[in-house]
Motif scaffolding. Structure first.
Motif, PDB file in Angstrom:
ATOM      1  N   PHE A  46       0.826  -1.226   0.000  1.00 28.38           N
ATOM      2  CA  PHE A  46       0.000   0.000   0.000  1.00 28.38           C
ATOM      3  C   PHE A  46       0.854   1.267   0.000  1.00 28.38           C
ATOM      4  O   PHE A  46       0.541   2.245   0.688  1.00 28.38           O
ATOM      5  N   ASN A  47       1.955   1.271  -0.779  1.00 32.09           N
ATOM      6  CA  ASN A  47       2.824   2.443  -0.920  1.00 32.09           C
ATOM      7  C   ASN A  47       3.353   2.942   0.430  1.00 32.09           C
ATOM      8  O   ASN A  47       3.322   4.124   0.732  1.00 32.09           O
ATOM      9  N   GLN A  48       3.824   2.016   1.223  1.00 28.17           N
ATOM     10  CA  GLN A  48       4.407   2.333   2.514  1.00 28.17           C
ATOM     11  C   GLN A  48       5.828   1.796   2.565  1.00 28.17           C
ATOM     12  O   GLN A  48       6.234   0.979   1.742  1.00 28.17           O
ATOM     13  N   LEU A  49       6.591   2.271   3.555  1.00 26.22           N
ATOM     14  CA  LEU A  49       7.901   1.696   3.795  1.00 26.22           C
ATOM     15  C   LEU A  49       8.094   1.521   5.286  1.00 26.22           C
ATOM     16  O   LEU A  49       7.447   2.171   6.101  1.00 26.22           O
ATOM     17  N   VAL A  50       8.982   0.612   5.641  1.00 24.41           N
ATOM     18  CA  VAL A  50       9.302   0.309   7.030  1.00 24.41           C
ATOM     19  C   VAL A  50      10.716   0.793   7.306  1.00 24.41           C
ATOM     20  O   VAL A  50      11.631   0.516   6.529  1.00 24.41           O
ATOM     21  N   GLN A  51      10.877   1.527   8.410  1.00 26.85           N
ATOM     22  CA  GLN A  51      12.200   1.946   8.866  1.00 26.85           C
ATOM     23  C   GLN A  51      12.388   1.410  10.282  1.00 26.85           C
ATOM     24  O   GLN A  51      11.577   1.661  11.170  1.00 26.85           O
ATOM     25  N   VAL A  52      13.481   0.670  10.486  1.00 26.34           N
ATOM     26  CA  VAL A  52      13.798   0.117  11.803  1.00 26.34           C
ATOM     27  C   VAL A  52      15.039   0.813  12.331  1.00 26.34           C
ATOM     28  O   VAL A  52      16.076   0.845  11.660  1.00 26.34           O
ATOM     29  N   GLY A  53      14.923   1.378  13.532  1.00 27.50           N
ATOM     30  CA  GLY A  53      16.053   1.985  14.233  1.00 27.50           C
ATOM     31  C   GLY A  53      16.302   1.219  15.520  1.00 27.50           C
ATOM     32  O   GLY A  53      15.671   0.194  15.781  1.00 27.50           O
ATOM     33  N   PHE A  54      17.207   1.710  16.358  1.00 29.43           N
ATOM     34  CA  PHE A  54      17.506   1.033  17.621  1.00 29.43           C
ATOM     35  C   PHE A  54      16.302   1.014  18.562  1.00 29.43           C
ATOM     36  O   PHE A  54      16.071   0.038  19.263  1.00 29.43           O
ATOM     37  N   LEU A  55      15.526   2.103  18.590  1.00 33.98           N
ATOM     38  CA  LEU A  55      14.431   2.221  19.531  1.00 33.98           C
ATOM     39  C   LEU A  55      13.057   2.299  18.879  1.00 33.98           C
ATOM     40  O   LEU A  55      12.044   2.355  19.578  1.00 33.98           O
ATOM     41  N   THR A  56      13.000   2.334  17.541  1.00 36.66           N
ATOM     42  CA  THR A  56      11.716   2.528  16.870  1.00 36.66           C
ATOM     43  C   THR A  56      11.555   1.635  15.657  1.00 36.66           C
ATOM     44  O   THR A  56      12.539   1.209  15.048  1.00 36.66           O
ATOM     45  N   VAL A  57      10.322   1.379  15.328  1.00 35.00           N
ATOM     46  CA  VAL A  57       9.942   0.776  14.051  1.00 35.00           C
ATOM     47  C   VAL A  57       8.841   1.672  13.492  1.00 35.00           C
ATOM     48  O   VAL A  57       7.821   1.881  14.128  1.00 35.00           O
ATOM     49  N   LEU A  58       9.100   2.251  12.317  1.00 38.09           N
ATOM     50  CA  LEU A  58       8.145   3.175  11.711  1.00 38.09           C
ATOM     51  C   LEU A  58       7.549   2.578  10.446  1.00 38.09           C
ATOM     52  O   LEU A  58       8.258   1.961   9.656  1.00 38.09           O
ATOM     53  N   LEU A  59       6.256   2.780  10.259  1.00 33.70           N
ATOM     54  CA  LEU A  59       5.560   2.439   9.021  1.00 33.70           C
ATOM     55  C   LEU A  59       5.157   3.770   8.402  1.00 33.70           C
ATOM     56  O   LEU A  59       4.344   4.506   8.976  1.00 33.70           O
ATOM     57  N   ILE A  60       5.723   4.092   7.251  1.00 36.67           N
ATOM     58  CA  ILE A  60       5.599   5.421   6.661  1.00 36.67           C
ATOM     59  C   ILE A  60       4.821   5.343   5.349  1.00 36.67           C
ATOM     60  O   ILE A  60       5.145   4.539   4.482  1.00 36.67           O
ATOM     61  N   ASN A  61       3.805   6.198   5.219  1.00 34.69           N
ATOM     62  CA  ASN A  61       3.059   6.302   3.961  1.00 34.69           C
ATOM     63  C   ASN A  61       3.825   7.195   3.003  1.00 34.69           C
ATOM     64  O   ASN A  61       4.272   8.270   3.365  1.00 34.69           O
ATOM     65  N   LEU A  62       3.952   6.755   1.751  1.00 33.50           N
ATOM     66  CA  LEU A  62       4.609   7.573   0.741  1.00 33.50           C
ATOM     67  C   LEU A  62       3.625   8.427  -0.008  1.00 33.50           C
ATOM     68  O   LEU A  62       2.501   8.191  -0.094  1.00 33.50           O
TER      69      LEU A  62
END
Length: 81
Positions: A65-81
């Motif tokens: 659904f035109n999203q991306l996942v970013q994983v950091g040390f303390l976060t997991v983000l689901l981002i809409n493009l």
């Protein structure tokens, strides 16, 4: 392009339907930069709204659904493009 201290690198599409990757995510120890192809087919630095660039990215990938996942040390983000 010479960049020192790269900890990770991922290519992403701007849309699920795109046949080619648009973005190159480059992670460093204390920040993440996003490069995108411009109309002259050259990479230039850009931003994606919602993407956290002030941290090291451990993993990044296209999602449905035109999203991306970013994983950091303390976060997991689901981002809409």
């Amino acid at each position: 392009m010479e960049l020192q201290g790269i900890k990770g690198m991922w290519s992403l599409r701007s849309s699920t339907d795109d046949p080619f990757d648009t973005f190159l995510v480059v992670s460093f120890i204390s920040e993440t930069r996003i490069l995108a192809m411009n109309i002259e087919d050259e990479l230039e630095e850009t931003e994606i709204e919602g993407f956290c660039s002030q941290v090291q990215t451990l993993f990044c990938h296209d999602a449905v659904f035109n999203q991306l996942v970013q994983v950091g040390f303390l976060t997991v983000l689901l981002i809409n493009l």
